[in-house]
Write a protein that holds these residues in place. Sequence first.
Motif, PDB file in Angstrom:
ATOM      1  N   VAL A 156       0.859  -1.180   0.000  1.00 19.84           N
ATOM      2  CA  VAL A 156       0.000   0.000   0.000  1.00 19.84           C
ATOM      3  C   VAL A 156       0.897   1.233   0.000  1.00 19.84           C
ATOM      4  CG1 VAL A 156      -1.842   1.267   1.165  1.00 19.84           C
ATOM      5  CG2 VAL A 156      -1.788  -1.235   1.268  1.00 19.84           C
ATOM      6  N   LEU A 157       0.795   2.042  -1.039  1.00 14.36           N
ATOM      7  CA  LEU A 157       1.650   3.211  -1.220  1.00 14.36           C
ATOM      8  C   LEU A 157       0.767   4.443  -1.132  1.00 14.36           C
ATOM      9  CD1 LEU A 157       3.562   1.810  -4.344  1.00 14.36           C
ATOM     10  CD2 LEU A 157       3.940   1.302  -1.923  1.00 14.36           C
ATOM     11  N   VAL A 158       1.031   5.277  -0.120  1.00 13.72           N
ATOM     12  CA  VAL A 158       0.141   6.390   0.199  1.00 13.72           C
ATOM     13  C   VAL A 158       0.841   7.711  -0.092  1.00 13.72           C
ATOM     14  CG1 VAL A 158      -1.327   7.441   1.963  1.00 13.72           C
ATOM     15  CG2 VAL A 158      -0.892   4.969   2.013  1.00 13.72           C
ATOM     16  N   GLY A 159       0.214   8.520  -0.914  1.00 13.05           N
ATOM     17  CA  GLY A 159       0.716   9.861  -1.199  1.00 13.05           C
ATOM     18  C   GLY A 159       0.130  10.863  -0.226  1.00 13.05           C
ATOM     19  N   LEU A 190      -0.982  -6.417   4.824  1.00 14.13           N
ATOM     20  CA  LEU A 190      -0.678  -5.155   4.158  1.00 14.13           C
ATOM     21  C   LEU A 190       0.688  -4.650   4.601  1.00 14.13           C
ATOM     22  CD1 LEU A 190      -4.130  -3.424   4.771  1.00 14.13           C
ATOM     23  CD2 LEU A 190      -3.446  -4.791   2.783  1.00 14.13           C
ATOM     24  N   VAL A 191       1.485  -4.231   3.642  1.00 13.45           N
ATOM     25  CA  VAL A 191       2.770  -3.587   3.927  1.00 13.45           C
ATOM     26  C   VAL A 191       2.660  -2.177   3.370  1.00 13.45           C
ATOM     27  CG1 VAL A 191       5.265  -3.753   3.758  1.00 13.45           C
ATOM     28  CG2 VAL A 191       3.879  -5.829   3.621  1.00 13.45           C
ATOM     29  N   PRO A 225      10.682   1.012   3.384  1.00 15.27           N
ATOM     30  CA  PRO A 225      10.558  -0.314   2.752  1.00 15.27           C
ATOM     31  C   PRO A 225      10.040  -0.280   1.322  1.00 15.27           C
ATOM     32  CG  PRO A 225       8.655   0.094   4.136  1.00 15.27           C
ATOM     33  CD  PRO A 225       9.572   1.289   4.322  1.00 15.27           C
ATOM     34  N   LEU A 226       9.956   0.896   0.693  1.00 14.82           N
ATOM     35  CA  LEU A 226       9.301   1.003  -0.611  1.00 14.82           C
ATOM     36  C   LEU A 226       9.869   0.034  -1.633  1.00 14.82           C
ATOM     37  CD1 LEU A 226       7.257   2.412  -2.469  1.00 14.82           C
ATOM     38  CD2 LEU A 226       9.002   4.159  -2.924  1.00 14.82           C
ATOM     39  N   MET A 227      11.201  -0.017  -1.770  1.00 15.78           N
ATOM     40  CA  MET A 227      11.799  -0.898  -2.776  1.00 15.78           C
ATOM     41  C   MET A 227      11.496  -2.362  -2.454  1.00 15.78           C
ATOM     42  SD  MET A 227      13.149   1.095  -4.991  1.00 15.78           S
ATOM     43  CE  MET A 227      11.892   2.300  -4.628  1.00 15.78           C
ATOM     44  N   ASP A 234       2.500  -9.005  -3.871  1.00 16.39           N
ATOM     45  CA  ASP A 234       1.858  -9.666  -4.998  1.00 16.39           C
ATOM     46  C   ASP A 234       0.949  -8.729  -5.772  1.00 16.39           C
ATOM     47  OD1 ASP A 234       2.764 -12.517  -4.591  1.00 16.39           O
ATOM     48  OD2 ASP A 234       1.852 -12.128  -2.641  1.00 16.39           O
ATOM     49  N   ALA A 235       0.582  -7.611  -5.166  1.00 15.23           N
ATOM     50  CA  ALA A 235      -0.254  -6.592  -5.795  1.00 15.23           C
ATOM     51  C   ALA A 235      -0.078  -5.309  -5.006  1.00 15.23           C
ATOM     52  CB  ALA A 235      -1.727  -7.022  -5.824  1.00 15.23           C
ATOM     53  N   PHE A 236      -0.615  -4.212  -5.534  1.00 11.68           N
ATOM     54  CA  PHE A 236      -0.443  -2.905  -4.895  1.00 11.68           C
ATOM     55  C   PHE A 236      -1.761  -2.152  -4.845  1.00 11.68           C
ATOM     56  CE2 PHE A 236       3.368  -3.926  -7.407  1.00 11.68           C
ATOM     57  CZ  PHE A 236       4.330  -3.973  -6.401  1.00 11.68           C
ATOM     58  N   VAL A 237      -1.926  -1.385  -3.780  1.00 11.50           N
ATOM     59  CA  VAL A 237      -2.947  -0.346  -3.706  1.00 11.50           C
ATOM     60  C   VAL A 237      -2.185   0.970  -3.600  1.00 11.50           C
ATOM     61  CG1 VAL A 237      -4.888   0.637  -2.429  1.00 11.50           C
ATOM     62  CG2 VAL A 237      -4.613  -1.855  -2.578  1.00 11.50           C
TER      63      VAL A 237
END
Length: 325
Positions: A156-159, A190-191, A225-227, A234-237
Motif C-alpha cells: 500500500v503506497l500512500v501519497g 498489508l505492507v 521499505p518502498l523498494m 503480490d499486488a499494490f494499492v
Amino acid sequence: MSAPRTLIVAPAGKMGHEVQCVGVAERLGATPVIERVSLRPPWSWLAPHGPVPPHLRPLVATDADLVLASGRQAIPLARAIAARPAPRPFVAVLQAPRIDAAAFDLVWANTHDRISGPNVIQSVTSPNRLTAESLAAAAEALSARLPDLPRPWVGVLVGGTSGSYRLDPPDAEALGEALAGFAARHGVSLVITPSRRTGEANIAALSAALRTTPHFLWRGEGDNPLMGIYGCADAFVVTCDSVNMIGEAAFTGKPILAWPLPGGRAKFRRFHEAMVAHGAMRWFDGTLPGAAYAPLDATGRVAEAVRAGLSQRGKPALADGPAAP
C-alpha cells in the motif's frame, strides 16, 4: 565495451528530476557526474527561455559524451551545450522542456504531456532507478525484517495533499477501513509506506482503522521499505495522486489498484486512462486482480534511444546496464 562519460544537469532539491536522469545513466552502465543547478533572479525568472547564468557558463564546454538534463532551470544550460558546433555531447532532455524540442538531440516526455516531434519519445510511465536486481535484494531484506507477517502481502503506497489532490484524516480513515475489509476478504497482509506528503495526522487515522488487520506501517524508523514492497508484494494499492509510485509499481508487472482522492487534473486523468488501457491499473473496488501485464520500463526505452543516438555519432558500443524485470 564502454559507458558514456555522462553529465546530469538537474535543479537543486528536485530529486524527481535527478532520479530519472540517474536511472537512464545507470541503465547505460555510466557513473554520472551530477550538476545540481540553482538559479537566482533574474535567471530563474527567464528559465527555460533565458541565457545561461554566468556561474554555469564553464559547463557549456563540458567534454562529456552525454548530457542528461531535466527541469526548467536546467534547460538554458542544456540548450547552450546542444548549440555547440560538432563535436559536442549528445544532449537528451527528460520531461517536457517547455521550449522547442528540436533544440536538443532527444526529448522524452510522458504521454499525458502531449508533446511530439521527430526526436521526441513518449511513454506512459517515467524513467526510474528500479532494476530486477535491486528489487530482488530489497525484497530479501524486507522479508528478513518482517518474518512474522503472514503472506501473501499487498503493498500500500500512500501519497498525500498536492497541488492537484487532497488527503485529509477522514480520507485516510476511509482508505484504512476499505483496506481492512479488503485484507480480511482476501486473506492478505498489508505492507504500507507513506510519502513525505502524507502527514502524521493521516498516518494516525490510517493506523487506527487498521488496528485489527495484519499489517506493517512504516512510521519513519529504519529504512523506507518502498523498494522491498515493490519486490515482495503480490499486488499494490496506490493513491491516485502519485504518478511516480504508480509508474514504479508498473515496472514490476504486478496488479495495481488505484485509490481515488478528492481533486484531479486533466493530465492525471489521461495518465490513469492510459494505465487502465494497458491493463496495469484498475480502480479499487474491493476485488483482488490476478492478471499480469507487460511491465512498463520507460528507463529501458530512453536508454535504448540514447544508445542509438550515440552509436550514430560513432561512439563505441555501450555496455548494457542492470536488467529490467
